[in-house]
Design a protein around this motif. Structure first.
Motif, PDB file in Angstrom:
ATOM      1  N   ALA A  20     -17.073  -5.768   2.194  1.00  0.00           N
ATOM      2  CA  ALA A  20     -16.616  -5.052   1.009  1.00  0.00           C
ATOM      3  C   ALA A  20     -15.123  -5.179   0.771  1.00  0.00           C
ATOM      4  O   ALA A  20     -14.678  -5.306  -0.370  1.00  0.00           O
ATOM      5  CB  ALA A  20     -17.010  -3.581   1.123  1.00  0.00           C
ATOM      6  N   SER A  21     -14.313  -5.127   1.815  1.00  0.00           N
ATOM      7  CA  SER A  21     -12.870  -5.277   1.623  1.00  0.00           C
ATOM      8  C   SER A  21     -12.272  -5.993   2.817  1.00  0.00           C
ATOM      9  O   SER A  21     -12.788  -5.936   3.931  1.00  0.00           O
ATOM     10  CB  SER A  21     -12.190  -3.915   1.439  1.00  0.00           C
TER      11      SER A  21
ATOM     12  N   ASP B 277     -21.277  -5.519  -1.386  1.00  0.00           N
ATOM     13  CA  ASP B 277     -20.588  -6.742  -0.998  1.00  0.00           C
ATOM     14  C   ASP B 277     -19.479  -7.063  -1.997  1.00  0.00           C
ATOM     15  O   ASP B 277     -19.604  -6.828  -3.199  1.00  0.00           O
ATOM     16  CB  ASP B 277     -21.566  -7.922  -0.965  1.00  0.00           C
ATOM     17  N   ARG B 278     -18.402  -7.599  -1.470  1.00  0.00           N
ATOM     18  CA  ARG B 278     -17.343  -8.143  -2.318  1.00  0.00           C
ATOM     19  C   ARG B 278     -17.747  -9.570  -2.673  1.00  0.00           C
ATOM     20  O   ARG B 278     -18.091 -10.358  -1.804  1.00  0.00           O
ATOM     21  CB  ARG B 278     -16.004  -8.128  -1.578  1.00  0.00           C
TER      22      ARG B 278
ATOM     23  N   GLU C 283     -16.806 -13.207  -4.188  1.00  0.00           N
ATOM     24  CA  GLU C 283     -15.819 -14.184  -4.611  1.00  0.00           C
ATOM     25  C   GLU C 283     -16.516 -15.226  -5.475  1.00  0.00           C
ATOM     26  O   GLU C 283     -17.599 -15.704  -5.127  1.00  0.00           O
ATOM     27  CB  GLU C 283     -15.174 -14.874  -3.409  1.00  0.00           C
TER      28      GLU C 283
ATOM     29  N   SER D 293     -11.111 -13.668  -6.618  1.00  0.00           N
ATOM     30  CA  SER D 293     -11.463 -12.793  -5.517  1.00  0.00           C
ATOM     31  C   SER D 293     -10.739 -11.464  -5.707  1.00  0.00           C
ATOM     32  O   SER D 293     -10.205 -11.184  -6.794  1.00  0.00           O
ATOM     33  CB  SER D 293     -11.096 -13.447  -4.179  1.00  0.00           C
ATOM     34  N   SER D 294     -10.711 -10.640  -4.684  1.00  0.00           N
ATOM     35  CA  SER D 294     -10.037  -9.347  -4.761  1.00  0.00           C
ATOM     36  C   SER D 294      -9.523  -8.976  -3.375  1.00  0.00           C
ATOM     37  O   SER D 294     -10.054  -9.412  -2.353  1.00  0.00           O
ATOM     38  CB  SER D 294     -10.981  -8.265  -5.293  1.00  0.00           C
ATOM     39  N   ASP D 295      -8.473  -8.176  -3.368  1.00  0.00           N
ATOM     40  CA  ASP D 295      -7.856  -7.731  -2.123  1.00  0.00           C
ATOM     41  C   ASP D 295      -7.218  -6.373  -2.375  1.00  0.00           C
ATOM     42  O   ASP D 295      -7.123  -5.908  -3.517  1.00  0.00           O
ATOM     43  CB  ASP D 295      -6.822  -8.757  -1.653  1.00  0.00           C
TER      44      ASP D 295
ATOM     45  N   ASP E 239     -11.571   3.287  -7.114  1.00  0.00           N
ATOM     46  CA  ASP E 239     -11.923   1.880  -6.923  1.00  0.00           C
ATOM     47  C   ASP E 239     -10.859   0.976  -7.542  1.00  0.00           C
ATOM     48  O   ASP E 239     -10.614  -0.131  -7.060  1.00  0.00           O
ATOM     49  CB  ASP E 239     -13.283   1.575  -7.563  1.00  0.00           C
TER      50      ASP E 239
ATOM     51  N   LEU F  34      -9.427  -2.257  -4.608  1.00  0.00           N
ATOM     52  CA  LEU F  34      -9.635  -3.704  -4.728  1.00  0.00           C
ATOM     53  C   LEU F  34      -9.041  -4.175  -6.044  1.00  0.00           C
ATOM     54  O   LEU F  34      -9.467  -3.727  -7.116  1.00  0.00           O
ATOM     55  CB  LEU F  34     -11.119  -4.067  -4.659  1.00  0.00           C
TER      56      LEU F  34
END
Length: 910
Positions: free
Chosen positions: A370-371, A407-408, A410, A448-450, A505, A509
């Motif tokens: 997730a992260s 789930d994250r 990408e 993507s994300s962070d 949220d 992310l």
């Protein structure tokens, strides 16, 4: 392994007639390279250009370098859906990377990609060509997935010898040339469904060709879908691999926990009983003499949080960990579209225009944790955060989203175009010209994300949510109040995993992107001709020149450039370009009817350096049943743009150990890579000696000895070696608590690599009545594989090793492919074996066992002209698991974890 799909339930198609593929490979070795005369009589009468020579010949048996040819029929019969899959049929290829999750590193795993790696000499040391021409690439290698629809491939020619004298840089270990069918007429359609447990896929392909006396065009296209595969769906990747940067996480306190009324902090998580954190803090600080104490998340051990407690007793004086491995992706969900066009137009009876176009598009979805963990800085949970039970400010270590979160995903997008145009024809009697220009572009974009550290800190301070007015530096507007109105608190503690306001949220992310665009432009002119008559025939000559421009541009999200993210690390965008000029020549000398000599040389200038590489080859046929061959050459590889030219600073993440922290057994940290403009090209000396024996009709044996000696290998520094050399040096970044955050590394000319060994081929074909039986075998034995660790560093014996801790590739001593095939009229079948020797595992000190896989196929042709075919088969028929490897579970560079791949294919020709 999950065995949810049965082999008999959805019988699969395109026969993995690896066998037939191997027959072609075995018979095509060097002077056995002639394509089956039974089906290619009309072609062998013509002179064609064969990879490894610029001079057209009608007799392919006179090559001095070991060359393998895999034909169109054999590719179709193999059951393998992509050009990249064909690497499994070549025992000389080891250590390919890309396309699969590999925690030890080794190629992009967020998209469908695969490299060639002949002799294990590095993915950048094998030159991959499409119809004899270079293509652009955005990785450090040419992506075989992206070249052309498999249905369009007429043959694959692989030269297992240094070929810089003919093709320039990157051909240091050999050349793989994908040649398409530009003379096809009619319509061919194909559809294949492949049943892989939890990850089925399919591919549909078509090809149409036609024209008239002066004009001919072949258009081919394919669409492929492959479902995702996750770590928990295979035994080999479904194991605990815990991380100390987890959720629930860990907390660093520098002052005594204090309850709201001023008393001690006592927490009962329902598992460990009531614990007085204030008293425990007093005991630990008294014992250590330091005011800094780390506690595991108070709810680490509560079922459902995912936490795994490790370390000292009593709880929570150790650390909370959790295993991310099971939810790591093995392969992304992939959709690939490929279109290829070949054509020519005859200006008159002599001169002809030709053109080629390719379009490639890929979209992938990669499902993961997730992260990301926070490795580049730290976050503070203030004392007034409602979720903070300690009553004092505390530093959070871990990742903000728990294992129960979605789930994250990408998403990667790739597209490329490749355009070629040229004209060829005669200059005068016996002399011809070929002039062409090419443009090739490859582009990738990752979404993507962070965790944005500033945005996350806002939420911990009570200023979370998209409508809470906070400036880019984390300062809230005067009108905003923490935790009120449009502003919300986020709590990272384990008991709040599923109860945080959804508005936060926005802070946890943050999307980002990375892009990479590479372009290649070049023009080439070649003149070939006949000089004079020698006792063995006419001397041939080829002279040419090439100018090419290479460029690459890296784009990055501003958050990465400004180092706002907790995992990505600071990177810098950049671009680089260079112009390469070269001239080359080749002589073909038929000294006697039984003796041919090849002389070739190429001068190539990169501006900052230049190089000249010669080649000498000989082919001697003293008896009709015996042919001897040998070659000697030098070769080189110029530094990639990213290694030496681009001003990009690239951040990635790798597992390292902090030698100053006795509790650190390995943690993912940021590794920043910078280019080195002072790099020299790699150089090598290559030697080959071989023979083919045909004692009776249709029985052939071939053996070739190869020897490669490299100098000035371009190598990326080992992050761990840099850390160990100076743990507090200027290239190391630590936080205020002394935690290791990142390390800077670069490229350098390392030293030497040497490898030698033997390739064996055997093939026997015979008839029993109406039945035709074919037996063949291909094997590669490596006898030496030595690598130098760095400048003035020792040379080590890497043969038979995994080589995770040195610059070498995995190097099994022995690989073998064998198969038996049968055909009778409309029916054909085969079974094949692929064997890979075991290797030492330098990560564990143990052994990664050998692996044996069987493939099988049956095909039935029907219709008025037998123009329809139904094929069923399976790759890895007996569902053999890959051998276990430390840390990664298996070795993606040698094995695959897909299991049985049963397929069914239908093909139609009109």
């Amino acid at each position: 392994m999950n065995k949810g799909s049965r082999f008999t339930a959805r019988a699969s198609r395109v026969a993995i007639s690896v066998s037939l593929a191997w027959l072609s490979l075995g018979q095509a070795w060097a002077q056995d390279a002639a394509i089956d005369a039974a089906t290619q009589d009309d072609q062998t009468a013509e002179e064609i250009i064969v990879t490894g020579s610029r001079i057209a010949r009608s007799d392919q048996s006179q090559l001095s370098s070991p060359t393998q040819v895999l034909g169109q029929e054999e590719i179709a019969d193999s059951g393998m859906v992509g050009v990249d899959d064909l690497l499994q049929l070549n025992t000389a290829n080891i250590g390919s990377t890309g396309g699969s999750q590999d925690l030890a590193g080794g190629g992009a795993d967020d998209r469908a990609t695969r490299s060639a790696n002949l002799r294990g000499l590095g993915v950048q040391s094998t030159l991959v060509l499409l119809n004899g021409r270079r293509v652009a690439h955005t990785d450090s290698y040419t992506n075989l997935v992206a070249l052309t629809p498999t249905i369009a491939v007429e043959r694959v020619e692989t030269v297992l010898d240094g070929a810089s004298a003919l093709y320039g840089s990157d051909a240091i270990a050999g050349v793989m040339n994908i040649i398409t069918n530009d003379h096809f007429s009619g319509i061919r359609l194909s559809a294949q469904y492949t049943d892989i447990a939890e990850a089925p896929g399919y591919i549909v392909q078509g090809m149409i060709g036609g024209g008239n006396d002066r004009f001919h065009v072949v258009l081919s296209a394919s669409y492929e879908y492959q479902d995702k595969l996750q770590g928990y769906e295979r035994n080999r990747t479904n194991f605990d691999n815990t991380s100390g940067l987890s959720q629930p996480g860990n907390y660093i306190l520098t002052s005594r926990p204090t309850a709201a009324g001023g008393g001690d902090v006592i927490i009962d998580n329902g598992v460990n009983g009531p614990i007085n954190y204030s008293q425990l803090y007093d005991q630990l600080t008294a014992a250590s003499g330091s005011a800094t104490v780390q506690f595991a998340d108070p709810w680490c051990t509560v079922p459902g949080t995912g936490g795994i407690y490790a370390g000292a007793n009593p709880f929570p004086a150790g650390s909370c960990r959790f295993s991310y491995q099971q939810r790591n992706p093995i392969k992304p969900r992939t959709r690939v579209t490929l279109v290829h066009l070949d054509g020519h137009y005859d200006l008159n009876d002599d001169h002809s225009l030709y053109f080629e176009g390719r379009y490639y598009q890929q979209g992938t979805e990669r499902f993961g944790i997730a992260s990301f963990p926070i490795t580049t800085g730290s976050l503070t949970v203030p004392s007034d955060n409602p979720g903070n039970p300690f009553g004092v400010d505390t530093i959070f270590q871990g990742r903000l989203l728990g294992n129960q979160s979605p789930d994250r995903i990408e998403r990667a997008e790739l597209d490329s175009i490749h355009l070629v145009g040229g004209v060829r024809g005669p200059i005068t009697s016996g002399w011809d010209y070929d002039v062409m220009v090419a443009y090739s572009r490859e582009k990738s974009l990752l979404h993507s994300s962070d965790t944005d550290l500033i945005a996350a800190q806002n939420a911990l301070n009570g200023f979370g949510g998209p409508d809470c007015q906070v400036n880019p530096y984390g300062v809230p507007a005067a009108s905003e109040v923490a935790g009120q109105g449009n502003c919300y608190y986020f709590s990272p503690f384990g008991d709040d995993q599923q109860s945080n306001p959804s508005q936060t949220d926005y802070n946890i992310l943050t999307p980002f992107f990375r892009s990479n665009e590479a372009e290649l432009r070049y023009a080439e002119a070649v003149v070939t001709g006949e000089l004079l008559q020698l006792p063995g025939g006419t001397m041939g000559i080829a002279l040419g020149g090439q100018i090419r421009e290479e460029s690459e541009k890296i784009g990055l999200d501003s958050g990465i450039v400004n180092a706002r993210f907790g995992f990505q690390g600071k990177s810098l965008p950049g671009e680089g370009s260079r112009t390469v000029k070269s001239v080359f020549g080749e002589l073909y000398l038929p000294i006697l009817p039984t003796l041919d000599i090849q002389l070739a040389g190429r001068y190539e200038s990169y501006g900052e350096f230049d190089t000249f590489d010669p080649k000498f080859g000989i082919n001697f046929r003293p008896f009709p049943w015996l042919a001897l061959r040998g070659s000697y050459s030098t070769a080189f590889r110029a530094p990639d743009l990213g290694e030496a030219v681009s001003d990009t600073v690239n951040s990635a993440v790798g597992q390292t150990v902090d030698p100053l922290d006795p509790t650190d057994t390995g943690t993912f940290r940021v590794i920043r890579t910078v280019s080195n403009p002072n790099l020299k090209p790699e150089q090598s000396k290559n030697f080959n000696l071989g023979m083919t024996v045909e004692p009776i009709d249709r029985l052939q044996f071939s053996v070739d000895y190869f020897d490669f000696a490299f100098d000035d290998r371009i190598t990326l520094e080992s992050a761990q070696q840099v850390i160990n050399a100076d743990p507090n040096g200027p290239r190391i970044v630590r936080d205020q608590f002394g935690r290791l955050l990142s390390v800077d590394i670069g490229y350098f000319n390392a030293g030497a690599t040497k490898t030698n060994g033997l390739d064996f081929r055997a093939s026997y074909r015979f008839d029993l009545g109406a039945n035709r039986i074919t037996l063949d075998n291909m094997a590669t034995v490596i006898t030496t594989y030595e690598v130098q660790l760095g400048p003035n560093q020792p040379v080590i014996d890497a043969l038979g090793g995994r080589n995770a801790n040195n610059p070498g590739a995995p190097a099994p001593k022995f690989r073998d492919n064998a198969r038996i095939a049968w055909s009778n009229g409309a029916h054909s079948a085969n079974i094949a074996m692929r064997y890979t020797d075991g290797v030492r595992d330098d990560l564990s000190g143990g052994t990664i066992d050998s692996w044996t896989v069987f493939d099988a196929q049956y095909a039935f042709s029907f219709g008025p002209r037998r123009n329809f075919q139904l094929a069923i088969g399976a790759v890895n028929l007996f569902d053999a698991e890959p051998p276990h490897a430390a840390f990664t579970g298996y070795l993606p560079s040698l094995h695959d974890v897909l299991g049985r791949q049963a397929y069914i294919r239908v093909t139609a020709d009109f």
